[in-house]
Write a protein that holds these residues in place. Structure first.
Motif, PDB file in Angstrom:
ATOM      1  N   GLN A   4     -14.194 -10.070 -60.987  1.00  0.00           N
ATOM      2  CA  GLN A   4     -14.299 -10.918 -62.168  1.00  0.00           C
ATOM      3  C   GLN A   4     -15.199 -10.271 -63.239  1.00  0.00           C
ATOM      4  OE1 GLN A   4     -12.073 -13.370 -62.086  1.00  0.00           O
ATOM      5  NE2 GLN A   4     -11.789 -12.476 -60.039  1.00  0.00           N
ATOM      6  N   PRO A   5     -14.886 -10.490 -64.513  1.00  0.00           N
ATOM      7  CA  PRO A   5     -15.699  -9.916 -65.594  1.00  0.00           C
ATOM      8  C   PRO A   5     -16.893 -10.791 -65.976  1.00  0.00           C
ATOM      9  CG  PRO A   5     -13.771 -10.987 -66.522  1.00  0.00           C
ATOM     10  CD  PRO A   5     -13.646 -11.119 -65.016  1.00  0.00           C
ATOM     11  N   PHE A   6     -17.211 -11.759 -65.109  1.00  0.00           N
ATOM     12  CA  PHE A   6     -18.313 -12.685 -65.372  1.00  0.00           C
ATOM     13  C   PHE A   6     -19.052 -12.952 -64.066  1.00  0.00           C
ATOM     14  CE2 PHE A   6     -14.206 -15.012 -65.198  1.00  0.00           C
ATOM     15  CZ  PHE A   6     -14.336 -15.627 -63.960  1.00  0.00           C
ATOM     16  N   ASP A   7     -20.171 -13.655 -64.160  1.00  0.00           N
ATOM     17  CA  ASP A   7     -20.915 -14.023 -62.960  1.00  0.00           C
ATOM     18  C   ASP A   7     -20.224 -15.177 -62.238  1.00  0.00           C
ATOM     19  OD1 ASP A   7     -22.788 -12.114 -63.541  1.00  0.00           O
ATOM     20  OD2 ASP A   7     -24.307 -13.512 -64.283  1.00  0.00           O
ATOM     21  N   VAL A   8     -20.305 -15.147 -60.918  1.00  0.00           N
ATOM     22  CA  VAL A   8     -19.710 -16.192 -60.083  1.00  0.00           C
ATOM     23  C   VAL A   8     -20.791 -16.759 -59.170  1.00  0.00           C
ATOM     24  CG1 VAL A   8     -17.990 -16.753 -58.320  1.00  0.00           C
ATOM     25  CG2 VAL A   8     -17.451 -15.081 -60.123  1.00  0.00           C
ATOM     26  N   GLY A   9     -20.945 -18.084 -59.185  1.00  0.00           N
ATOM     27  CA  GLY A   9     -21.863 -18.733 -58.268  1.00  0.00           C
ATOM     28  C   GLY A   9     -21.261 -18.786 -56.876  1.00  0.00           C
ATOM     29  N   MET A  10     -22.103 -18.578 -55.878  1.00  0.00           N
ATOM     30  CA  MET A  10     -21.642 -18.604 -54.490  1.00  0.00           C
ATOM     31  C   MET A  10     -22.530 -19.562 -53.713  1.00  0.00           C
ATOM     32  SD  MET A  10     -21.091 -15.356 -51.954  1.00  0.00           S
ATOM     33  CE  MET A  10     -20.634 -15.538 -50.235  1.00  0.00           C
ATOM     34  N   MET A  11     -21.978 -20.704 -53.325  1.00  0.00           N
ATOM     35  CA  MET A  11     -22.709 -21.734 -52.595  1.00  0.00           C
ATOM     36  C   MET A  11     -22.218 -21.756 -51.157  1.00  0.00           C
ATOM     37  SD  MET A  11     -22.698 -24.759 -55.503  1.00  0.00           S
ATOM     38  CE  MET A  11     -23.658 -25.867 -54.486  1.00  0.00           C
ATOM     39  N   ALA A  12     -23.118 -21.377 -50.249  1.00  0.00           N
ATOM     40  CA  ALA A  12     -22.736 -21.289 -48.845  1.00  0.00           C
ATOM     41  C   ALA A  12     -23.976 -21.417 -47.974  1.00  0.00           C
ATOM     42  CB  ALA A  12     -22.025 -19.963 -48.570  1.00  0.00           C
ATOM     43  N   GLU A  13     -23.758 -21.559 -46.665  1.00  0.00           N
ATOM     44  CA  GLU A  13     -24.878 -21.639 -45.740  1.00  0.00           C
ATOM     45  C   GLU A  13     -25.702 -20.357 -45.779  1.00  0.00           C
ATOM     46  OE1 GLU A  13     -24.139 -24.113 -41.897  1.00  0.00           O
ATOM     47  OE2 GLU A  13     -22.282 -23.015 -42.323  1.00  0.00           O
ATOM     48  N   GLU A  14     -26.978 -20.497 -45.476  1.00  0.00           N
ATOM     49  CA  GLU A  14     -27.915 -19.375 -45.545  1.00  0.00           C
ATOM     50  C   GLU A  14     -27.452 -18.208 -44.685  1.00  0.00           C
ATOM     51  OE1 GLU A  14     -31.077 -17.189 -46.774  1.00  0.00           O
ATOM     52  OE2 GLU A  14     -30.533 -19.197 -47.521  1.00  0.00           O
ATOM     53  N   GLN A  15     -26.997 -18.476 -43.483  1.00  0.00           N
ATOM     54  CA  GLN A  15     -26.576 -17.411 -42.578  1.00  0.00           C
ATOM     55  C   GLN A  15     -25.425 -16.609 -43.166  1.00  0.00           C
ATOM     56  OE1 GLN A  15     -25.213 -18.809 -38.762  1.00  0.00           O
ATOM     57  NE2 GLN A  15     -25.366 -16.801 -37.795  1.00  0.00           N
ATOM     58  N   LEU A  16     -24.485 -17.290 -43.798  1.00  0.00           N
ATOM     59  CA  LEU A  16     -23.341 -16.606 -44.390  1.00  0.00           C
ATOM     60  C   LEU A  16     -23.783 -15.726 -45.562  1.00  0.00           C
ATOM     61  CD1 LEU A  16     -19.890 -18.255 -44.984  1.00  0.00           C
ATOM     62  CD2 LEU A  16     -20.811 -16.622 -46.621  1.00  0.00           C
ATOM     63  N   LEU A  17     -24.688 -16.243 -46.372  1.00  0.00           N
ATOM     64  CA  LEU A  17     -25.177 -15.460 -47.510  1.00  0.00           C
ATOM     65  C   LEU A  17     -25.916 -14.210 -47.043  1.00  0.00           C
ATOM     66  CD1 LEU A  17     -26.517 -18.316 -49.835  1.00  0.00           C
ATOM     67  CD2 LEU A  17     -24.401 -17.014 -50.112  1.00  0.00           C
ATOM     68  N   GLN A  18     -26.663 -14.334 -45.957  1.00  0.00           N
ATOM     69  CA  GLN A  18     -27.426 -13.191 -45.451  1.00  0.00           C
ATOM     70  C   GLN A  18     -26.515 -12.121 -44.859  1.00  0.00           C
ATOM     71  OE1 GLN A  18     -30.344 -14.755 -42.721  1.00  0.00           O
ATOM     72  NE2 GLN A  18     -31.672 -15.534 -44.348  1.00  0.00           N
ATOM     73  N   GLN A  19     -25.408 -12.550 -44.293  1.00  0.00           N
ATOM     74  CA  GLN A  19     -24.497 -11.600 -43.653  1.00  0.00           C
ATOM     75  C   GLN A  19     -23.636 -10.849 -44.654  1.00  0.00           C
ATOM     76  OE1 GLN A  19     -22.294 -14.085 -40.957  1.00  0.00           O
ATOM     77  NE2 GLN A  19     -23.855 -13.989 -39.327  1.00  0.00           N
ATOM     78  N   ALA A  20     -23.370 -11.481 -45.798  1.00  0.00           N
ATOM     79  CA  ALA A  20     -22.442 -10.892 -46.764  1.00  0.00           C
ATOM     80  C   ALA A  20     -23.125  -9.815 -47.610  1.00  0.00           C
ATOM     81  CB  ALA A  20     -21.894 -11.983 -47.675  1.00  0.00           C
ATOM     82  N   THR A  21     -22.373  -8.759 -47.925  1.00  0.00           N
ATOM     83  CA  THR A  21     -22.817  -7.758 -48.895  1.00  0.00           C
ATOM     84  C   THR A  21     -22.219  -8.158 -50.235  1.00  0.00           C
ATOM     85  OG1 THR A  21     -22.869  -6.047 -47.194  1.00  0.00           O
ATOM     86  CG2 THR A  21     -22.849  -5.319 -49.490  1.00  0.00           C
ATOM     87  N   LEU A  22     -23.055  -8.644 -51.128  1.00  0.00           N
ATOM     88  CA  LEU A  22     -22.562  -9.276 -52.339  1.00  0.00           C
ATOM     89  C   LEU A  22     -22.612  -8.334 -53.535  1.00  0.00           C
ATOM     90  CD1 LEU A  22     -24.225 -12.798 -51.978  1.00  0.00           C
ATOM     91  CD2 LEU A  22     -21.960 -12.057 -51.237  1.00  0.00           C
ATOM     92  N   PRO A  23     -21.628  -8.434 -54.419  1.00  0.00           N
ATOM     93  CA  PRO A  23     -21.646  -7.631 -55.644  1.00  0.00           C
ATOM     94  C   PRO A  23     -22.710  -8.129 -56.616  1.00  0.00           C
ATOM     95  CG  PRO A  23     -19.793  -9.141 -55.664  1.00  0.00           C
ATOM     96  CD  PRO A  23     -20.434  -9.267 -54.308  1.00  0.00           C
ATOM     97  N   MET A  24     -22.989  -7.345 -57.644  1.00  0.00           N
ATOM     98  CA  MET A  24     -24.053  -7.664 -58.595  1.00  0.00           C
ATOM     99  C   MET A  24     -23.795  -8.961 -59.347  1.00  0.00           C
ATOM    100  SD  MET A  24     -26.488  -5.401 -58.459  1.00  0.00           S
ATOM    101  CE  MET A  24     -27.297  -5.525 -60.055  1.00  0.00           C
ATOM    102  N   ASN A  25     -22.526  -9.312 -59.519  1.00  0.00           N
ATOM    103  CA  ASN A  25     -22.203 -10.497 -60.323  1.00  0.00           C
ATOM    104  C   ASN A  25     -22.123 -11.780 -59.487  1.00  0.00           C
ATOM    105  OD1 ASN A  25     -19.771  -9.638 -59.094  1.00  0.00           O
ATOM    106  ND2 ASN A  25     -18.544 -10.664 -60.658  1.00  0.00           N
ATOM    107  N   ALA A  26     -22.520 -11.694 -58.219  1.00  0.00           N
ATOM    108  CA  ALA A  26     -22.564 -12.888 -57.369  1.00  0.00           C
ATOM    109  C   ALA A  26     -23.954 -13.512 -57.464  1.00  0.00           C
ATOM    110  CB  ALA A  26     -22.242 -12.534 -55.930  1.00  0.00           C
ATOM    111  N   VAL A  27     -24.004 -14.802 -57.830  1.00  0.00           N
ATOM    112  CA  VAL A  27     -25.270 -15.520 -57.951  1.00  0.00           C
ATOM    113  C   VAL A  27     -25.351 -16.507 -56.788  1.00  0.00           C
ATOM    114  CG1 VAL A  27     -26.745 -16.895 -59.451  1.00  0.00           C
ATOM    115  CG2 VAL A  27     -25.095 -15.304 -60.462  1.00  0.00           C
ATOM    116  N   GLN A  28     -26.314 -16.303 -55.902  1.00  0.00           N
ATOM    117  CA  GLN A  28     -26.376 -17.081 -54.664  1.00  0.00           C
ATOM    118  C   GLN A  28     -27.071 -18.425 -54.844  1.00  0.00           C
ATOM    119  OE1 GLN A  28     -27.858 -14.911 -51.197  1.00  0.00           O
ATOM    120  NE2 GLN A  28     -27.703 -13.001 -52.338  1.00  0.00           N
ATOM    121  N   PHE A  29     -26.588 -19.402 -54.067  1.00  0.00           N
ATOM    122  CA  PHE A  29     -27.314 -20.667 -53.883  1.00  0.00           C
ATOM    123  C   PHE A  29     -27.113 -21.085 -52.440  1.00  0.00           C
ATOM    124  CE2 PHE A  29     -27.924 -25.195 -53.592  1.00  0.00           C
ATOM    125  CZ  PHE A  29     -29.080 -25.393 -54.334  1.00  0.00           C
TER     126      PHE A  29
END
Length: 342
Positions: free
Chosen positions: A255-280
């Motif tokens: 995506q050419p914009f930032d994307v919010g990603m809302m998920a459980e803490e364990q899932l966020l820690q396991q994922a290798t996220l791109p620069m435009n992913a904003v975690q919650f």
């Protein structure tokens, strides 16, 4: 108008504002409500104006005793009393038939019923007692937006429009109360919440779940049945169970914009996220996720570069039913589809 943040030591001041016909937001265990004297029609009209709420959307009346309900209800069926004993104070709203001319059509939406709730939040019960009147209390937000779970959320939406906010910190439950219609022969859940169908049936036996879609010219019996609710500015995508989060991450990266990603803490820690992913983080499990859902959606509303939000789904059982009800409304029923990668 200046909007004052009332501390718990200032409940007397907040109650004086309610008695004077002003609007004061109050905490509950679910979300913050926008309070006004339910017996003051002008004050109630100002609730609709402050929120930008449609006038045919009835309001829940908050009480601090069953005796207060008895002043307004035409009757309280035995099963309703059983539920009050089992779940009040708590996250269950009960719709009952009301006496003639005791509450204005502005409160009831012109219906012959009203929804009563006895919240599990001592500061608000004290506020009702000191004001000496029941309070209407729709969610204290701009109509259609995610419900507020902190005093700061309320201030963001309504500062300058209301007299004050009684601050009790973050709410515990995070999704609005279950609404149960007890004004008909067969009780029915009109809105799911923390008190589940199974909970209710353990007390009074079989009940229905109302899936009726309210028509354009029909007045809903409860909030959330007719109008768009809980929606942030960005499009929300529901990530269903079994979806490969690797596909979700690939889509975010494209995506050419930032994307919010809302998920459980364990899932966020396991994922290798791109620069435009904003975690919650939704914490761990559906209880945490329900308490945090609206906070996350609101945080992304304050980030204009976030143009989409992918949000983890949970099984729609128990509290998960309430969580998924709100998430589906936030997303407008839109789900993440791996075909979006093509």
């Amino acid at each position: 108008m200046d909007t004052k943040i009332f501390q718990l030591s200032e409940i007397d001041q907040a109650a004086a504002a309610i008695k004077a016909g002003q609007l004061v937001a109050f905490p509950t265990e679910t979300v913050y409500g926008l309070g006004a004297d339910a017996t003051n029609e002008d004050a109630v009209k100002n609730v609709y104006l402050a929120k930008g709420r449609p006038s045919d959307n009835p309001l829940i009346v908050h009480v601090n005793s069953v005796a207060m309900v008895e002043q307004y209800a035409a009757e309280i069926p035995d099963n309703a009393r059983k539920l009050m004993k089992a779940f009040w104070p708590g996250s269950l709203t009960i719709i009952l038939k009301i006496k003639k001319h005791v509450l204005s059509k502005t409160v009831t939406g012109g219906l012959k019923t009203v929804a009563f709730r006895f919240p599990d939040c001592q500061p608000t019960l004290d506020l009702i007692a000191k004001a000496g009147v029941p309070m209407v209390g729709p969610s204290a937000n701009t109509s259609g937006k995610p419900s507020p779970t902190t005093a700061q959320h309320v201030y963001h939406d309504l500062h300058g429009k209301i007299a004050g906010i009684l601050d009790n910190g973050p709410t515990r439950v995070g999704v609005e109360s279950t609404v149960l219609d007890m004004s008909t022969d067969q009780p029915a859940i009109l809105r799911p919440g923390a008190v589940t169908k199974k909970d209710i049936e353990s007390v009074i036996g079989s009940i229905d779940v109302n899936h009726h879609k309210v028509g354009k010219n029909e007045t809903p019996k409860a909030p959330g049945m007719k109008y768009k609710h809980y929606a942030p500015n960005a499009q929300v995508y529901i990530v269903d169970e079994g979806t490969d989060w690797g596909d979700v991450v690939k889509w975010i990266q494209a995506q050419p914009f930032d994307v919010g990603m809302m998920a459980e803490e364990q899932l966020l820690q396991q994922a290798t996220l791109p620069m435009n992913a904003v975690q919650f983080s939704l914490g761990t499990g559906v209880k945490d996720a329900s308490a945090r859902l609206f906070d996350g959606l609101r945080q992304f509303d304050d980030q204009p570069n976030v143009k989409a939000i992918v949000t983890q789904a949970f099984p729609a059982q128990g509290l998960g039913g309430a969580y998924m009800n709100r998430l589906n409304k936030s997303a407008g029923g839109v789900h993440f589809d791996p075909a979006m990668l093509r």
